[in-house]
Design a protein around this motif. Structure first.
Motif, PDB file in Angstrom:
ATOM      1  N   ARG A 219      -5.653 -22.548  18.889  1.00 22.47           N
ATOM      2  CA  ARG A 219      -5.297 -21.229  19.410  1.00 22.47           C
ATOM      3  C   ARG A 219      -4.361 -20.467  18.480  1.00 22.47           C
ATOM      4  NH1 ARG A 219      -3.169 -23.458  25.024  1.00 22.47           N
ATOM      5  NH2 ARG A 219      -2.385 -24.970  23.524  1.00 22.47           N
ATOM      6  N   GLY A 220      -3.361 -21.163  17.915  1.00 23.09           N
ATOM      7  CA  GLY A 220      -2.395 -20.485  17.062  1.00 23.09           C
ATOM      8  C   GLY A 220      -3.024 -19.837  15.839  1.00 23.09           C
ATOM      9  N   PRO A 221      -3.768 -20.584  15.007  1.00 25.25           N
ATOM     10  CA  PRO A 221      -4.430 -19.958  13.859  1.00 25.25           C
ATOM     11  C   PRO A 221      -5.429 -18.876  14.252  1.00 25.25           C
ATOM     12  CG  PRO A 221      -4.328 -22.328  13.583  1.00 25.25           C
ATOM     13  CD  PRO A 221      -3.869 -22.042  14.984  1.00 25.25           C
ATOM     14  N   PHE A 222      -6.097 -19.057  15.400  1.00 23.77           N
ATOM     15  CA  PHE A 222      -7.046 -18.039  15.833  1.00 23.77           C
ATOM     16  C   PHE A 222      -6.322 -16.734  16.185  1.00 23.77           C
ATOM     17  CE2 PHE A 222      -9.586 -15.931  19.139  1.00 23.77           C
ATOM     18  CZ  PHE A 222     -10.783 -15.788  18.461  1.00 23.77           C
ATOM     19  N   LEU A 223      -5.177 -16.849  16.862  1.00 25.24           N
ATOM     20  CA  LEU A 223      -4.389 -15.659  17.189  1.00 25.24           C
ATOM     21  C   LEU A 223      -3.873 -14.998  15.915  1.00 25.24           C
ATOM     22  CD1 LEU A 223      -3.045 -13.843  19.293  1.00 25.24           C
ATOM     23  CD2 LEU A 223      -1.129 -15.453  19.359  1.00 25.24           C
ATOM     24  N   SER A 224      -3.436 -15.797  14.955  1.00 27.23           N
ATOM     25  CA  SER A 224      -2.982 -15.248  13.673  1.00 27.23           C
ATOM     26  C   SER A 224      -4.120 -14.530  12.963  1.00 27.23           C
ATOM     27  CB  SER A 224      -2.438 -16.373  12.792  1.00 27.23           C
ATOM     28  OG  SER A 224      -1.348 -17.014  13.418  1.00 27.23           O
ATOM     29  N   TYR A 225      -5.307 -15.070  13.082  1.00 25.36           N
ATOM     30  CA  TYR A 225      -6.463 -14.431  12.459  1.00 25.36           C
ATOM     31  C   TYR A 225      -6.732 -13.060  13.076  1.00 25.36           C
ATOM     32  CZ  TYR A 225     -11.270 -13.661  10.955  1.00 25.36           C
ATOM     33  OH  TYR A 225     -12.404 -13.124  10.419  1.00 25.36           O
ATOM     34  N   VAL A 226      -6.651 -12.969  14.385  1.00 22.07           N
ATOM     35  CA  VAL A 226      -6.875 -11.697  15.063  1.00 22.07           C
ATOM     36  C   VAL A 226      -5.821 -10.671  14.638  1.00 22.07           C
ATOM     37  CG1 VAL A 226      -6.935 -10.554  17.312  1.00 22.07           C
ATOM     38  CG2 VAL A 226      -8.024 -12.783  17.017  1.00 22.07           C
ATOM     39  N   VAL A 227      -4.562 -11.115  14.554  1.00 16.89           N
ATOM     40  CA  VAL A 227      -3.494 -10.201  14.115  1.00 16.89           C
ATOM     41  C   VAL A 227      -3.738  -9.745  12.675  1.00 16.89           C
ATOM     42  CG1 VAL A 227      -1.026 -10.031  13.636  1.00 16.89           C
ATOM     43  CG2 VAL A 227      -1.818 -11.193  15.710  1.00 16.89           C
ATOM     44  N   GLY A 228      -4.077 -10.688  11.798  1.00 16.00           N
ATOM     45  CA  GLY A 228      -4.353 -10.323  10.407  1.00 16.00           C
ATOM     46  C   GLY A 228      -5.532  -9.392  10.278  1.00 16.00           C
ATOM     47  N   LEU A 229      -6.558  -9.603  11.088  1.00 19.62           N
ATOM     48  CA  LEU A 229      -7.722  -8.728  11.070  1.00 19.62           C
ATOM     49  C   LEU A 229      -7.350  -7.322  11.535  1.00 19.62           C
ATOM     50  CD1 LEU A 229     -10.777  -9.077  10.456  1.00 19.62           C
ATOM     51  CD2 LEU A 229     -11.123  -9.339  12.914  1.00 19.62           C
ATOM     52  N   SER A 230      -6.488  -7.225  12.532  1.00 16.76           N
ATOM     53  CA  SER A 230      -6.053  -5.917  13.029  1.00 16.76           C
ATOM     54  C   SER A 230      -5.219  -5.178  11.988  1.00 16.76           C
ATOM     55  CB  SER A 230      -5.249  -6.098  14.319  1.00 16.76           C
ATOM     56  OG  SER A 230      -5.994  -6.777  15.300  1.00 16.76           O
ATOM     57  N   VAL A 231      -4.341  -5.894  11.322  1.00 11.80           N
ATOM     58  CA  VAL A 231      -3.516  -5.281  10.277  1.00 11.80           C
ATOM     59  C   VAL A 231      -4.379  -4.777   9.134  1.00 11.80           C
ATOM     60  CG1 VAL A 231      -1.747  -5.740   8.537  1.00 11.80           C
ATOM     61  CG2 VAL A 231      -1.464  -6.604  10.876  1.00 11.80           C
ATOM     62  N   TYR A 232      -5.352  -5.577   8.753  1.00 11.82           N
ATOM     63  CA  TYR A 232      -6.237  -5.156   7.664  1.00 11.82           C
ATOM     64  C   TYR A 232      -7.022  -3.905   8.049  1.00 11.82           C
ATOM     65  CZ  TYR A 232      -9.975  -5.213   4.227  1.00 11.82           C
ATOM     66  OH  TYR A 232     -10.855  -4.856   3.257  1.00 11.82           O
ATOM     67  N   ALA A 233      -7.522  -3.853   9.284  1.00  9.72           N
ATOM     68  CA  ALA A 233      -8.268  -2.682   9.735  1.00  9.72           C
ATOM     69  C   ALA A 233      -7.378  -1.443   9.760  1.00  9.72           C
ATOM     70  CB  ALA A 233      -8.861  -2.948  11.113  1.00  9.72           C
ATOM     71  N   ALA A 234      -6.124  -1.604  10.224  1.00 11.66           N
ATOM     72  CA  ALA A 234      -5.204  -0.468  10.266  1.00 11.66           C
ATOM     73  C   ALA A 234      -4.886   0.043   8.864  1.00 11.66           C
ATOM     74  CB  ALA A 234      -3.918  -0.872  10.987  1.00 11.66           C
ATOM     75  N   LEU A 235      -4.668  -0.870   7.919  1.00 14.89           N
ATOM     76  CA  LEU A 235      -4.391  -0.455   6.543  1.00 14.89           C
ATOM     77  C   LEU A 235      -5.596   0.213   5.907  1.00 14.89           C
ATOM     78  CD1 LEU A 235      -2.379  -3.556   5.230  1.00 14.89           C
ATOM     79  CD2 LEU A 235      -1.503  -1.280   5.768  1.00 14.89           C
ATOM     80  N   LEU A 236      -6.778  -0.254   6.262  1.00 15.97           N
ATOM     81  CA  LEU A 236      -7.987   0.347   5.714  1.00 15.97           C
ATOM     82  C   LEU A 236      -8.133   1.787   6.170  1.00 15.97           C
ATOM     83  CD1 LEU A 236     -10.465  -0.538   3.997  1.00 15.97           C
ATOM     84  CD2 LEU A 236     -11.653  -0.943   6.153  1.00 15.97           C
ATOM     85  N   VAL A 237      -7.873   2.036   7.438  1.00 10.75           N
ATOM     86  CA  VAL A 237      -7.965   3.397   7.971  1.00 10.75           C
ATOM     87  C   VAL A 237      -6.840   4.267   7.410  1.00 10.75           C
ATOM     88  CG1 VAL A 237      -7.872   4.778  10.083  1.00 10.75           C
ATOM     89  CG2 VAL A 237      -9.135   2.612  10.053  1.00 10.75           C
ATOM     90  N   TYR A 238      -5.638   3.706   7.286  1.00  9.22           N
ATOM     91  CA  TYR A 238      -4.489   4.472   6.795  1.00  9.22           C
ATOM     92  C   TYR A 238      -4.694   4.916   5.351  1.00  9.22           C
ATOM     93  CZ  TYR A 238       0.248   5.441   5.195  1.00  9.22           C
ATOM     94  OH  TYR A 238       1.360   6.031   4.643  1.00  9.22           O
ATOM     95  N   ARG A 239      -5.198   4.033   4.513  1.00 13.89           N
ATOM     96  CA  ARG A 239      -5.378   4.377   3.099  1.00 13.89           C
ATOM     97  C   ARG A 239      -6.494   5.381   2.905  1.00 13.89           C
ATOM     98  NH1 ARG A 239      -5.529  -0.599  -0.907  1.00 13.89           N
ATOM     99  NH2 ARG A 239      -5.659   1.219  -2.300  1.00 13.89           N
ATOM    100  N   ALA A 240      -7.531   5.308   3.740  1.00 19.43           N
ATOM    101  CA  ALA A 240      -8.657   6.227   3.578  1.00 19.43           C
ATOM    102  C   ALA A 240      -8.434   7.556   4.296  1.00 19.43           C
ATOM    103  CB  ALA A 240      -9.935   5.573   4.095  1.00 19.43           C
ATOM    104  N   GLY A 241      -7.502   7.602   5.276  1.00 21.29           N
ATOM    105  CA  GLY A 241      -7.295   8.819   6.039  1.00 21.29           C
ATOM    106  C   GLY A 241      -8.375   9.060   7.068  1.00 21.29           C
ATOM    107  N   ARG A 242      -9.341   8.203   7.106  1.00 21.93           N
ATOM    108  CA  ARG A 242     -10.441   8.281   8.077  1.00 21.93           C
ATOM    109  C   ARG A 242     -11.039   6.880   8.165  1.00 21.93           C
ATOM    110  NH1 ARG A 242     -15.165   8.305   5.177  1.00 21.93           N
ATOM    111  NH2 ARG A 242     -14.930   8.688   2.938  1.00 21.93           N
ATOM    112  N   ILE A 243     -12.077   6.746   8.945  1.00 19.09           N
ATOM    113  CA  ILE A 243     -12.739   5.445   9.050  1.00 19.09           C
ATOM    114  C   ILE A 243     -13.809   5.352   7.957  1.00 19.09           C
ATOM    115  CG2 ILE A 243     -14.098   3.909  10.512  1.00 19.09           C
ATOM    116  CD1 ILE A 243     -12.844   5.164  12.926  1.00 19.09           C
ATOM    117  N   PRO A 244     -13.568   4.614   6.898  1.00 19.92           N
ATOM    118  CA  PRO A 244     -14.565   4.495   5.811  1.00 19.92           C
ATOM    119  C   PRO A 244     -15.642   3.484   6.186  1.00 19.92           C
ATOM    120  CG  PRO A 244     -12.596   3.255   5.265  1.00 19.92           C
ATOM    121  CD  PRO A 244     -12.343   3.881   6.604  1.00 19.92           C
ATOM    122  N   TRP A 245     -16.693   3.972   6.804  1.00 19.03           N
ATOM    123  CA  TRP A 245     -17.714   3.064   7.328  1.00 19.03           C
ATOM    124  C   TRP A 245     -18.386   2.265   6.224  1.00 19.03           C
ATOM    125  CZ3 TRP A 245     -17.361   2.009  12.161  1.00 19.03           C
ATOM    126  CH2 TRP A 245     -16.892   2.970  13.062  1.00 19.03           C
TER     127      TRP A 245
END
Length: 259
Positions: A219-245
């Protein structure tokens, strides 16, 4: 047209690449051989510095500050504990983290060594993931084979056939299920962060690592994975200024597979 300069690679630099590759590949599955490779790598680094007359600079020691803070805080907590002798015995194991700082020093100085270490990590993580899938197949469909593995005179085969819990078949490769899941989570996130223009191989690797992460039931590594995935998605949107599909499509596939 004059040819470009020929860059010669010395035997010492070749040894640096070889031992970095072995350390990164073995550290995911076998700790003792990985430490031997790290010791040989460190000896080659010292020999390389002595041969070229170079020494560590201030920038090389910047990453040492968090490590020293980590050691100091661990020492304070250990001394203030109820059983300080036992706490200090565990605190000494934190000195192993010096390996990470020494690797940072090597990778910062030698770009080729960093690339070979990356290849070694990919190889080790892939081997560990495929081994976990083999364990899953044996546990659920060939239990008699697993009994033969547990009765084997070879410790490595017994370790592969070992069941951490009797009521839940957690795949683990050759390490503890929690350690196994941590490696798979990091490998999957790293694969997602690769460039998608060249091939779809990273997304396949990310899904493979994610699948074995879920089969480890940690459970612990899986939760960390979800958090890391969310951070990566947020940074991707922030750097592009939009959703770069174009670049977010592989990430969306991973999320759909996850949920």
């Amino acid at each position: 047209m004059t040819p470009g300069p020929v860059v010669s690679i010395t035997r010492l630099e070749s040894a640096l690449c070889i031992f970095a590759f072995l350390f990164a590949a073995l550290s995911t599955a076998a700790i003792a051989p990985a430490y031997i490779s790290w010791a040989l790598l460190l000896l080659c680094v010292i020999a390389h510095c002595l041969r070229n007359g170079t020494s560590p600079t201030r920038e090389d020691f910047l990453s040492l500050t968090p490590f020293l803070f980590y050691l100091g805080w661990g020492l304070c907590v250990s001394v203030m504990g109820t059983d300080w002798r036992r706490s200090l015995a565990h605190w000494r194991s934190d000195l192993v983290c010096f390996v990470l700082w020494s690797c940072y020093f090597v990778f910062r100085r030698h770009g080729d060594v960093r690339r070979w270490a990356l290849r070694g990590f990919w190889l080790g993580a892939t081997f560990l993931a495929l081994l976990g899938i083999m364990q899953f197949i044996i546990y659920y469909w060939f239990p008699d084979v697993n009994k033969l593995m547990l009765a084997s005179p070879h410790s490595l085969i017994r370790k592969i056939g070992y069941l951490p819990t009797n009521d839940l078949y957690r795949i683990h490769g050759t390490v503890h299920p929690l350690t196994y899941a941590e490696v798979m989570a990091m490998a999957s996130l790293f694969a997602i962060g690769q460039q998608w223009r060249r091939s779809w191989l990273p997304i396949g690797a990310a899904l493979l690592f994610l699948a074995v992460l879920m089969l480890s039931f940690s459970r612990g590594p899986f939760l960390s994975y979800v958090v890391g995935l969310s951070v990566y998605a947020a940074l991707l949107v922030y750097r592009a200024g939009r959703i770069p599909w174009r670049y977010a499509a592989p990430l969306v596939l991973v999320v759909c597979f996850l949920f």
